[in-house]
Design a protein around this motif. Structure first.
Motif, PDB file in Angstrom:
ATOM      1  N   ILE A 323      19.935 -18.955  17.863  1.00  0.00           N
ATOM      2  CA  ILE A 323      18.962 -18.005  17.342  1.00  0.00           C
ATOM      3  C   ILE A 323      19.736 -16.873  16.668  1.00  0.00           C
ATOM      4  CG2 ILE A 323      18.771 -16.938  19.643  1.00  0.00           C
ATOM      5  CD1 ILE A 323      15.908 -16.075  18.792  1.00  0.00           C
ATOM      6  N   ALA A 324      19.440 -16.687  15.357  1.00  0.00           N
ATOM      7  CA  ALA A 324      20.208 -15.734  14.533  1.00  0.00           C
ATOM      8  C   ALA A 324      21.685 -16.072  14.657  1.00  0.00           C
ATOM      9  CB  ALA A 324      19.901 -14.301  14.973  1.00  0.00           C
ATOM     10  N   ARG A 325      22.498 -15.130  15.072  1.00  0.00           N
ATOM     11  CA  ARG A 325      23.934 -15.400  15.232  1.00  0.00           C
ATOM     12  C   ARG A 325      24.319 -15.623  16.687  1.00  0.00           C
ATOM     13  NH1 ARG A 325      26.408 -10.247  12.375  1.00  0.00           N
ATOM     14  NH2 ARG A 325      24.626  -9.339  13.494  1.00  0.00           N
ATOM     15  N   HIS A 326      23.332 -15.857  17.525  1.00  0.00           N
ATOM     16  CA  HIS A 326      23.574 -15.989  18.958  1.00  0.00           C
ATOM     17  C   HIS A 326      23.418 -17.442  19.402  1.00  0.00           C
ATOM     18  CE1 HIS A 326      23.472 -11.581  19.420  1.00  0.00           C
ATOM     19  NE2 HIS A 326      22.447 -11.621  18.576  1.00  0.00           N
ATOM     20  N   THR A 327      24.237 -17.821  20.378  1.00  0.00           N
ATOM     21  CA  THR A 327      24.151 -19.155  20.960  1.00  0.00           C
ATOM     22  C   THR A 327      23.925 -19.017  22.457  1.00  0.00           C
ATOM     23  OG1 THR A 327      25.678 -20.032  19.300  1.00  0.00           O
ATOM     24  CG2 THR A 327      25.334 -21.360  21.277  1.00  0.00           C
ATOM     25  N   ILE A 328      22.844 -19.596  22.945  1.00  0.00           N
ATOM     26  CA  ILE A 328      22.503 -19.524  24.358  1.00  0.00           C
ATOM     27  C   ILE A 328      22.970 -20.817  25.021  1.00  0.00           C
ATOM     28  CG2 ILE A 328      20.670 -19.153  26.030  1.00  0.00           C
ATOM     29  CD1 ILE A 328      21.119 -16.851  23.991  1.00  0.00           C
ATOM     30  N   ARG A 329      23.898 -20.685  25.982  1.00  0.00           N
ATOM     31  CA  ARG A 329      24.453 -21.843  26.679  1.00  0.00           C
ATOM     32  C   ARG A 329      24.200 -21.722  28.181  1.00  0.00           C
ATOM     33  NH1 ARG A 329      28.583 -20.627  22.896  1.00  0.00           N
ATOM     34  NH2 ARG A 329      29.056 -22.360  21.466  1.00  0.00           N
ATOM     35  N   ASP A 330      24.404 -22.848  28.882  1.00  0.00           N
ATOM     36  CA  ASP A 330      24.372 -22.847  30.340  1.00  0.00           C
ATOM     37  C   ASP A 330      25.789 -22.706  30.876  1.00  0.00           C
ATOM     38  OD1 ASP A 330      21.661 -23.063  30.531  1.00  0.00           O
ATOM     39  OD2 ASP A 330      21.636 -25.253  30.789  1.00  0.00           O
ATOM     40  N   PHE A 331      25.915 -22.020  32.015  1.00  0.00           N
ATOM     41  CA  PHE A 331      27.236 -21.817  32.613  1.00  0.00           C
ATOM     42  C   PHE A 331      27.807 -23.153  33.093  1.00  0.00           C
ATOM     43  CE2 PHE A 331      29.976 -20.435  36.241  1.00  0.00           C
ATOM     44  CZ  PHE A 331      30.902 -19.733  35.489  1.00  0.00           C
ATOM     45  N   HIS A 332      26.989 -23.903  33.809  1.00  0.00           N
ATOM     46  CA  HIS A 332      27.369 -25.255  34.216  1.00  0.00           C
ATOM     47  C   HIS A 332      26.262 -26.193  33.726  1.00  0.00           C
ATOM     48  CE1 HIS A 332      30.864 -24.172  36.532  1.00  0.00           C
ATOM     49  NE2 HIS A 332      30.177 -23.357  37.325  1.00  0.00           N
ATOM     50  N   GLY A 333      26.261 -26.470  32.438  1.00  0.00           N
ATOM     51  CA  GLY A 333      25.182 -27.246  31.836  1.00  0.00           C
ATOM     52  C   GLY A 333      25.164 -28.697  32.288  1.00  0.00           C
ATOM     53  N   LYS A 334      23.943 -29.239  32.439  1.00  0.00           N
ATOM     54  CA  LYS A 334      23.767 -30.650  32.790  1.00  0.00           C
ATOM     55  C   LYS A 334      23.643 -31.516  31.540  1.00  0.00           C
ATOM     56  CE  LYS A 334      23.881 -29.792  37.140  1.00  0.00           C
ATOM     57  NZ  LYS A 334      25.021 -30.251  37.972  1.00  0.00           N
ATOM     58  N   GLY A 335      23.339 -30.880  30.396  1.00  0.00           N
ATOM     59  CA  GLY A 335      23.250 -31.614  29.143  1.00  0.00           C
ATOM     60  C   GLY A 335      22.120 -32.614  29.105  1.00  0.00           C
ATOM     61  N   ARG A 336      20.985 -32.283  29.743  1.00  0.00           N
ATOM     62  CA  ARG A 336      19.842 -33.206  29.759  1.00  0.00           C
ATOM     63  C   ARG A 336      18.541 -32.435  29.969  1.00  0.00           C
ATOM     64  NH1 ARG A 336      18.212 -33.776  35.059  1.00  0.00           N
ATOM     65  NH2 ARG A 336      19.764 -33.420  36.719  1.00  0.00           N
ATOM     66  N   VAL A 337      17.456 -33.173  29.972  1.00  0.00           N
ATOM     67  CA  VAL A 337      16.147 -32.589  30.261  1.00  0.00           C
ATOM     68  C   VAL A 337      16.079 -32.253  31.753  1.00  0.00           C
ATOM     69  CG1 VAL A 337      13.669 -33.020  30.325  1.00  0.00           C
ATOM     70  CG2 VAL A 337      15.025 -33.820  28.373  1.00  0.00           C
ATOM     71  N   LEU A 338      15.547 -31.066  32.058  1.00  0.00           N
ATOM     72  CA  LEU A 338      15.479 -30.603  33.450  1.00  0.00           C
ATOM     73  C   LEU A 338      14.039 -30.362  33.879  1.00  0.00           C
ATOM     74  CD1 LEU A 338      18.337 -27.904  33.371  1.00  0.00           C
ATOM     75  CD2 LEU A 338      18.531 -30.280  34.148  1.00  0.00           C
ATOM     76  N   THR A 339      13.733 -30.660  35.143  1.00  0.00           N
ATOM     77  CA  THR A 339      12.444 -30.285  35.714  1.00  0.00           C
ATOM     78  C   THR A 339      12.479 -28.803  36.057  1.00  0.00           C
ATOM     79  OG1 THR A 339      13.136 -30.746  37.974  1.00  0.00           O
ATOM     80  CG2 THR A 339      12.178 -32.586  36.712  1.00  0.00           C
ATOM     81  N   VAL A 340      11.329 -28.236  36.355  1.00  0.00           N
ATOM     82  CA  VAL A 340      11.281 -26.816  36.711  1.00  0.00           C
ATOM     83  C   VAL A 340      12.151 -26.519  37.935  1.00  0.00           C
ATOM     84  CG1 VAL A 340       9.779 -24.979  37.583  1.00  0.00           C
ATOM     85  CG2 VAL A 340       9.080 -26.324  35.600  1.00  0.00           C
ATOM     86  N   PRO A 341      12.085 -27.292  39.028  1.00  0.00           N
ATOM     87  CA  PRO A 341      12.985 -27.017  40.151  1.00  0.00           C
ATOM     88  C   PRO A 341      14.457 -27.114  39.751  1.00  0.00           C
ATOM     89  CG  PRO A 341      11.185 -28.403  40.892  1.00  0.00           C
ATOM     90  CD  PRO A 341      11.086 -28.327  39.399  1.00  0.00           C
ATOM     91  N   GLU A 342      14.799 -28.030  38.871  1.00  0.00           N
ATOM     92  CA  GLU A 342      16.184 -28.150  38.427  1.00  0.00           C
ATOM     93  C   GLU A 342      16.600 -26.959  37.582  1.00  0.00           C
ATOM     94  OE1 GLU A 342      17.019 -32.956  38.204  1.00  0.00           O
ATOM     95  OE2 GLU A 342      15.948 -32.000  36.534  1.00  0.00           O
ATOM     96  N   VAL A 343      15.710 -26.490  36.743  1.00  0.00           N
ATOM     97  CA  VAL A 343      16.007 -25.279  35.959  1.00  0.00           C
ATOM     98  C   VAL A 343      16.386 -24.141  36.903  1.00  0.00           C
ATOM     99  CG1 VAL A 343      14.987 -23.478  34.507  1.00  0.00           C
ATOM    100  CG2 VAL A 343      14.572 -25.888  33.975  1.00  0.00           C
ATOM    101  N   PHE A 344      15.675 -24.064  38.018  1.00  0.00           N
ATOM    102  CA  PHE A 344      15.894 -22.964  38.964  1.00  0.00           C
ATOM    103  C   PHE A 344      17.181 -23.157  39.761  1.00  0.00           C
ATOM    104  CE2 PHE A 344      14.912 -20.383  42.794  1.00  0.00           C
ATOM    105  CZ  PHE A 344      14.595 -19.194  42.167  1.00  0.00           C
ATOM    106  N   ILE A 345      17.390 -24.336  40.345  1.00  0.00           N
ATOM    107  CA  ILE A 345      18.546 -24.498  41.232  1.00  0.00           C
ATOM    108  C   ILE A 345      19.852 -24.635  40.456  1.00  0.00           C
ATOM    109  CG2 ILE A 345      17.126 -25.519  43.047  1.00  0.00           C
ATOM    110  CD1 ILE A 345      18.341 -28.232  42.362  1.00  0.00           C
ATOM    111  N   TYR A 346      19.784 -25.093  39.202  1.00  0.00           N
ATOM    112  CA  TYR A 346      20.991 -25.145  38.376  1.00  0.00           C
ATOM    113  C   TYR A 346      21.157 -23.876  37.564  1.00  0.00           C
ATOM    114  CZ  TYR A 346      20.844 -30.147  39.469  1.00  0.00           C
ATOM    115  OH  TYR A 346      20.812 -31.367  40.108  1.00  0.00           O
ATOM    116  N   SER A 347      20.199 -22.943  37.689  1.00  0.00           N
ATOM    117  CA  SER A 347      20.229 -21.648  37.002  1.00  0.00           C
ATOM    118  C   SER A 347      20.464 -21.831  35.502  1.00  0.00           C
ATOM    119  CB  SER A 347      21.327 -20.760  37.611  1.00  0.00           C
ATOM    120  OG  SER A 347      21.103 -19.398  37.298  1.00  0.00           O
TER     121      SER A 347
END
Length: 571
Positions: A323-347
């Protein structure tokens, strides 16, 4: 009578009768005269008596020239006690040293003797004051008994002592930022001491009506036993992780009562020489910070409450968000589709941002305001900072704020908002005074649905069982929580090696009674090669606090609940 007087003038009998008439008139007028004199004298006696009484009263006060009045100096304060009656602050008598320069025989000799007991006196200033023509001056307030005894033995003419009230804090720094402190004139200038003055004590003191026997103790919501545990664990954590600061709070999820709150470094209110140093501020209520991933819980609650997501919803976290000049990444990304509980526990930053975008920017901002994150918190403690946020929210703000960057708020109100997520959906402003559930609910504001709160309890528990909060687990106490590791802003840019870490927990999360939040400012890795994320430092501190204080708080361990039951009830 007049006729008889005239007739009597021609003989002795007339003269006698005349005398009788005159004497009768004189007696009548004399009686009235004496009455007037007596009344006049009584009035003057009353007037002069009142003046003499006032002069005697003022003479006994020994006012300092240009200084405060005696009622201000010796004014009494009520004791401050914890919820169990343990004394946190009380008045004790102490001696203060004064001089009457007009009675000083030899200022040089007097000063020389005083310096043998009080070597830190300002020599030049004290000498000039002793040589002045003042009637009264203070030399040193609040002496120790040993200093008083030593000065008395010097036998200096024109020097004396006056008994004053001094505030004493038996626990020293244990609850310094809550109890606060007073100035040399026994006036509250911080914490609950200042709150007590603001409630009318200062007015009573000014009128001389603050009589010790009439001042009921002020009872706080604090449990001194838990307060000691919280400060002790925080002190150990700061040393272990070499943090520059830290804070912690234990908050009742049902009443909003603060059971314990500490911020380090702190100070000793009995000797507050460093209380005004920058790093001694109360980080929990007077400092604002970006709270990092603890905000993810609020973002998920927003989407779940709006109905734009449920526990079975999935969000694509395959690739970073550009977005614009910014890149939003995950700290320990799973690189896949996540369920809501997974979004939470994997932060997942990406998954959380995707959930935030299921509502409008306006809705997001309104929801965060509704749950108390954007406005100044309302509580008795005077030291409360106002959160900061962008003046105008745009899409980039919505995305970064969803995972805790872009809004700075106080840790205490973060705990307050978390309580609303777990207690059934009621926002309750925190209090440092005792309050029962009925009183709390009378002023509580419903902010999310009860069903949403059920889902949040499940997610919090799941994160301690299987996610980043595992080190906060305490068997039998059903702990649920969320980590938060926020990069600090240094010179306008986010730093890669300076973090503000937090762990936000509730227990027992199946029926939450207490919220525990611990923050560490710039913690370092415990050992070389390790990271310094909140799951490794603040989470275990929360676990230690719960382990040591749960029984004192009346929470009994329960080994009969399973997370599966929460999951079923949440869907």
């Amino acid at each position: 009578m007049i006729g008889r007087w005239r007739k009597g003038k021609q003989g002795d009998g007339g003269e006698a009768a005349g005398r009788i008439v005159i004497e009768g008139q004189a007696k009548a007028s004399g009686g009235r005269g004496r009455s007037r004199i007596v009344m006049t004298m009584a009035v003057f006696f009353c007037l002069y008596g009142a003046i003499a009484g006032r002069l005697a009263f003022l003479g006994m006060q020994e006012l300092e020239e240009g200084g405060p009045g005696p009622s201000r100096v010796t004014a009494s304060r009520p004791d401050i006690v914890d919820r169990n009656g343990e004394v946190l602050a009380t008045d004790i008598n102490t001696a203060s040293l004064y001089a009457e320069p007009r009675r000083i025989v030899d200022a040089d000799e007097a000063l020389e003797k005083l310096l043998t007991v009080l070597p830190d006196l300002n020599v030049e200033q004290t000498y000039n004051r002793l040589k002045s023509d003042a009637g009264f001056i203070w030399l040193r307030r609040q002496l120790s008994p040993r200093q008083q005894q030593a000065i008395m033995q010097l036998g200096i003419p024109g020097v004396g002592f006056r008994t004053e009230k001094r505030r004493f804090y038996p626990g020293g720094p244990t609850a310094a930022h809550i109890v606060g402190l007073v100035n040399v004139d026994n006036k509250g200038i911080a914490g609950m001491e200042k709150y007590v003055d603001d409630q009318g004590l200062a007015d009573l003191q000014a009128t001389g009506l603050a009589i010790p026997k009439d001042l009921e103790p002020v009872r706080l919501s604090i449990d001194l036993r838990v307060q000691h545990i919280v400060r002790d664990e925080l002190e150990r954590a700061m040393e272990r992780y070499r943090a520059i600061g830290g804070g912690a709070v234990v908050l009742s999820a049902r009443t909003g009562e603060v059971l314990a709150m500490a911020s380090l470094p702190d100070y000793d209110p009995n000797h507050p020489f460093n209380a005004h140093e920058k790093d001694r501020l109360n980080r929990m209520s007077a400092g604002v910070y970006e709270m990092g991933s603890t905000f993810k819980g609020f973002t998920l609650a927003m989407a779940l409450d709006a109905g734009t997501a449920n526990l079975n919803s999935r969000f694509d976290a395959t690739r970073p968000i550009q977005i614009a000049r910014h890149t939003i990444r995950d700290f320990h990304g799973k690189g896949r589709v996540l369920t809501v509980p997974e979004v939470f526990i994997y932060s997942s930053n990406i998954g959380t941002a995707r959930m935030a975008e299921t509502v409008s920017v306006e809705h997001h901002r309104a929801f965060f305001r509704k749950i108390g994150l954007l406005d100044r918190m309302v509580t008795e403690l005077p030291e409360v900072a106002r959160p900061t946020e962008p003046s105008e929210w745009k899409r980039i703000h919505q995305i970064t704020i969803s995972f805790g960057h872009g809004v700075a708020t106080t840790p205490l109100q973060t705990a307050m908002s978390a309580a609303a997520m777990l207690n059934g959906g009621f926002l309750i402003q925190p209090t440092f005074l005792p309050r029962d559930v009925k009183q709390a609910m009378a002023s509580a504001t419903p902010v999310i649905r009860e069903k949403t709160s059920d889902m949040m309890r499940y997610l919090f528990r799941l994160n301690v069982e299987k996610g980043s909060g595992r080190r906060a687990e305490v068997p039998g106490y059903f702990v649920g929580g969320k980590t938060g590791t926020a990069e600090k802003v240094v010179n306008g840019r986010y730093s890669n090696d300076k973090r503000f870490n937090a762990f936000l927990a509730g227990f027992p999360v199946n029926d939450p009674e207490y919220i525990v939040l611990v923050v560490l400012d710039e913690p370092k890795p415990e050992k070389p090669g390790m990271s310094a994320t909140s799951g490794l430092n603040t989470a275990p501190v929360v676990g230690n606090i719960i382990r040591r204080s749960a029984a004192l708080l009346g929470v009994k361990p329960d080994f009969g609940h399973e997370s599966g039951a929460l999951l079923v009830s949440s869907q």
